[in-house]
Design a protein around this motif. Structure first.
Motif, short mmCIF file in Angstrom:
data_model
loop_
_atom_site.label_atom_id
_atom_site.label_comp_id
_atom_site.label_asym_id
_atom_site.label_seq_id
_atom_site.Cartn_x
_atom_site.Cartn_y
_atom_site.Cartn_z
N HIS A 119 0.83 -1.21 0.00
CA HIS A 119 0.00 0.00 0.00
C HIS A 119 0.86 1.26 0.00
O HIS A 119 0.46 2.28 -0.56
CB HIS A 119 -0.93 0.01 1.22
CG HIS A 119 -2.22 -0.73 1.01
ND1 HIS A 119 -2.27 -2.10 0.82
CD2 HIS A 119 -3.51 -0.29 0.96
CE1 HIS A 119 -3.54 -2.47 0.67
NE2 HIS A 119 -4.30 -1.40 0.75
N LEU A 120 2.02 1.19 0.63
CA LEU A 120 2.91 2.35 0.71
C LEU A 120 3.88 2.42 -0.46
O LEU A 120 4.62 3.40 -0.61
CB LEU A 120 3.70 2.31 2.02
CG LEU A 120 2.90 2.63 3.29
CD1 LEU A 120 3.67 2.19 4.52
CD2 LEU A 120 2.56 4.11 3.36
N GLY A 121 3.90 1.36 -1.28
CA GLY A 121 4.83 1.33 -2.40
C GLY A 121 6.28 1.14 -1.98
O GLY A 121 7.20 1.60 -2.66
N ILE A 122 6.50 0.46 -0.84
CA ILE A 122 7.86 0.19 -0.38
C ILE A 122 8.12 -1.31 -0.40
O ILE A 122 7.20 -2.11 -0.21
CB ILE A 122 8.12 0.76 1.03
CG1 ILE A 122 7.17 0.15 2.07
CG2 ILE A 122 8.00 2.27 1.03
CD1 ILE A 122 7.42 0.62 3.49
N LYS A 123 9.35 -1.68 -0.61
CA LYS A 123 9.71 -3.08 -0.74
C LYS A 123 10.13 -3.64 0.62
O LYS A 123 11.17 -3.27 1.16
CB LYS A 123 10.86 -3.26 -1.75
CG LYS A 123 11.26 -4.71 -2.00
CD LYS A 123 12.30 -4.80 -3.09
CE LYS A 123 12.79 -6.23 -3.30
NZ LYS A 123 11.70 -7.18 -3.56
N ASP A 143 -1.20 13.30 10.81
CA ASP A 143 -1.97 14.15 9.89
C ASP A 143 -1.51 14.04 8.44
O ASP A 143 -1.91 14.85 7.60
CB ASP A 143 -1.86 15.62 10.35
CG ASP A 143 -2.45 15.83 11.74
OD1 ASP A 143 -3.45 15.17 12.05
OD2 ASP A 143 -1.89 16.64 12.50
N MET A 144 -0.68 13.03 8.13
CA MET A 144 -0.17 12.87 6.76
C MET A 144 -0.92 11.76 6.04
O MET A 144 -1.26 10.74 6.64
CB MET A 144 1.32 12.53 6.77
CG MET A 144 2.21 13.59 7.36
SD MET A 144 3.95 13.10 7.19
CE MET A 144 4.76 14.36 8.19
N ASN A 145 -1.15 11.96 4.73
CA ASN A 145 -1.67 10.86 3.92
C ASN A 145 -0.48 10.01 3.46
O ASN A 145 0.69 10.39 3.66
CB ASN A 145 -2.49 11.38 2.74
CG ASN A 145 -1.66 12.23 1.78
OD1 ASN A 145 -0.52 11.91 1.47
ND2 ASN A 145 -2.24 13.32 1.28
N PRO A 146 -0.72 8.83 2.87
CA PRO A 146 0.39 7.95 2.49
C PRO A 146 1.45 8.61 1.61
O PRO A 146 2.65 8.40 1.81
CB PRO A 146 -0.32 6.80 1.76
CG PRO A 146 -1.66 6.74 2.41
CD PRO A 146 -2.02 8.16 2.70
N ASP A 147 1.04 9.41 0.63
CA ASP A 147 2.02 10.08 -0.23
C ASP A 147 2.87 11.07 0.56
O ASP A 147 4.08 11.18 0.33
CB ASP A 147 1.31 10.82 -1.37
CG ASP A 147 0.70 9.86 -2.39
OD1 ASP A 147 1.14 8.69 -2.42
OD2 ASP A 147 -0.21 10.27 -3.12
N GLU A 148 2.24 11.77 1.49
CA GLU A 148 2.99 12.73 2.32
C GLU A 148 3.97 12.01 3.25
O GLU A 148 5.07 12.50 3.51
CB GLU A 148 2.01 13.58 3.12
CG GLU A 148 1.22 14.58 2.27
CD GLU A 148 0.09 15.23 3.03
OE1 GLU A 148 -0.31 16.34 2.64
OE2 GLU A 148 -0.39 14.65 4.03
N ILE A 149 3.56 10.85 3.74
CA ILE A 149 4.45 10.06 4.60
C ILE A 149 5.70 9.65 3.83
O ILE A 149 6.83 9.83 4.32
CB ILE A 149 3.73 8.81 5.15
CG1 ILE A 149 2.67 9.21 6.19
CG2 ILE A 149 4.72 7.83 5.77
CD1 ILE A 149 1.79 8.08 6.66
N VAL A 150 5.53 9.11 2.65
CA VAL A 150 6.67 8.67 1.83
C VAL A 150 7.59 9.85 1.51
O VAL A 150 8.82 9.75 1.63
CB VAL A 150 6.18 7.99 0.54
CG1 VAL A 150 7.36 7.71 -0.39
CG2 VAL A 150 5.45 6.69 0.87
#
Length: 354
Positions: free
Chosen positions: A241-245, A342-349
């Motif tokens: 979901h986060l696009g991380i391996k 308060d971050m969405n997944p894209d902001e977290i990455v």
């Protein structure tokens, strides 16, 4: 380089002894006076096993002295102490220092959040590993057994753009360190909660009974490993979901210990390091009080933020809370403690990278 090691338990003593034997300047710090006195009475640390020798380690309960003129700060405490350590070391930090949490347990995120709240503006490099470098045990203050030094270990700085600098600083002493994509990779690749919690909970009766048993060899039966694998799937789905391996536990054990096996159950059974690992004799143990509040609970919060049903993770937390008659969620680290609430997944990455 001078290394300051925060935490003089199994991990800290093992690291301090090894680095001293390699010729580095070491200061070992802990708040436990009796522990530090025991080490100093012996004049250092006797190490046996994979590494052998006597290391004349300097141990202290004076944090200011321990931090003086240091280049690298290695935090080897349990995850429950990370926030306390971050607040304690902040006044003594200097530009250019490396802070490495071994392992992370979301610690790099927690430290950065605390430093920001405290107004600490020194240019330091904060990083964490996915697991501890040594497989070790302290039999008494000033005496450790090191069974293995992991063959390959991933780490990341926060932000990840600092990782190359940290690797360059530590490559001489720890050439096995490999750069991971971000601290979410290292945190979620920490397989301690994935392995320890199901094995401990599903062997609770045996742990509280008379007699010892091999925690992994006897406790990780095929049905118990079924639960481990279900928990593992929730972790891997989070990565997608986060696009991380993320690395499956089977690959992590292969990388850490060079264990070749086709299934996780076989890998656990074949791992020579696990052969002599005795089970705890109580549930009042870090397998519960570290791996759940600082491992599984933040996974649940992040998973639910991503819209993932964390059924197995929640079940194990609830079961553990019933067994110890304590709400383990109350003491847990939260996304708000990590600056991610308060971050969405894209902001977290993006935050992790930049």
């Amino acid at each position: 380089m001078k290394f300051t090691i925060i935490g003089a338990g199994n991990s800290g003593q093992s690291m301090a002894a090894h680095l001293t034997l390699l010729g580095y300047n070491i200061s070992l710090y802990d708040i436990q006076e009796s522990l530090i006195e025991g080490i100093n009475e012996k004049g250092g640390i006797e190490v046996e096993g994979f590494i052998q020798g006597f290391a004349p380690v300097k141990a202290t309960t004076n944090l200011e002295n321990a931090m003086e003129n240091t280049d690298v700060i290695m935090i080897t405490t349990t995850g429950s102490a990370h926030r306390t350590v971050a607040r304690a070391i902040a006044p003594y930090l200097q530009d250019g220092q490396v802070i490495m949490l071994c392992p992370g347990y979301w610690g790099a995120l927690e430290c950065r959040s605390i430093f920001r709240d405290m107004g600490m503006n020194k240019k330091v490099y904060v990083a964490e590993t996915e697991s501890f470098i040594y497989t070790c045990h302290s039999t008494a203050p000033g005496h450790v057994q090191i069974r293995k030094i992991k063959e390959s270990l991933e780490f990341s700085a926060l932000p990840s753009s600092d990782s190359a600098i940290v690797k360059d600083r530590l490559s001489e002493v720890y050439p096995q360190l490999k750069i991971a994509g971000s601290v979410l990779v290292t945190t979620l690749n920490n397989c301690n909660p994935i392995l320890h919690v199901p094995i401990a909970l599903l062997n609770a009766g045996r742990i509280e009974s008379e007699g010892e048993f091999a925690f992994f060899l006897e406790g990780a039966t095929p049905s118990v490993v079924n639960v481990v694998e279900e928990l593992e799937q929730e972790r891997l789905v989070m990565g997608r979901h986060l696009g991380i391996k993320l690395s499956p536990a089977l690959d992590l054990l292969r990388r850490f210990y060079r264990v070749e096996a086709t299934t996780l159950y076989k890998s656990i059974q074949k791992n020579p390091v696990y052969q002599c690992e005795k089970a705890p004799v109580t549930l009042n143990h870090r397998y519960i009080y570290e791996d759940i509040p600082y491992g599984l609970h933040p996974m649940v919060e992040l998973g639910e933020k991503l819209g993932i049903h964390m059924r197995c993770c929640n079940l194990l937390i609830d079961m553990a809370s019933l067994l110890v008659k304590e709400d383990l969620r109350e003491r847990a680290v939260r996304l708000s403690d990590l600056g991610l609430a308060d971050m969405n997944p894209d902001e977290i990455v993006a935050y992790l990278e930049e």
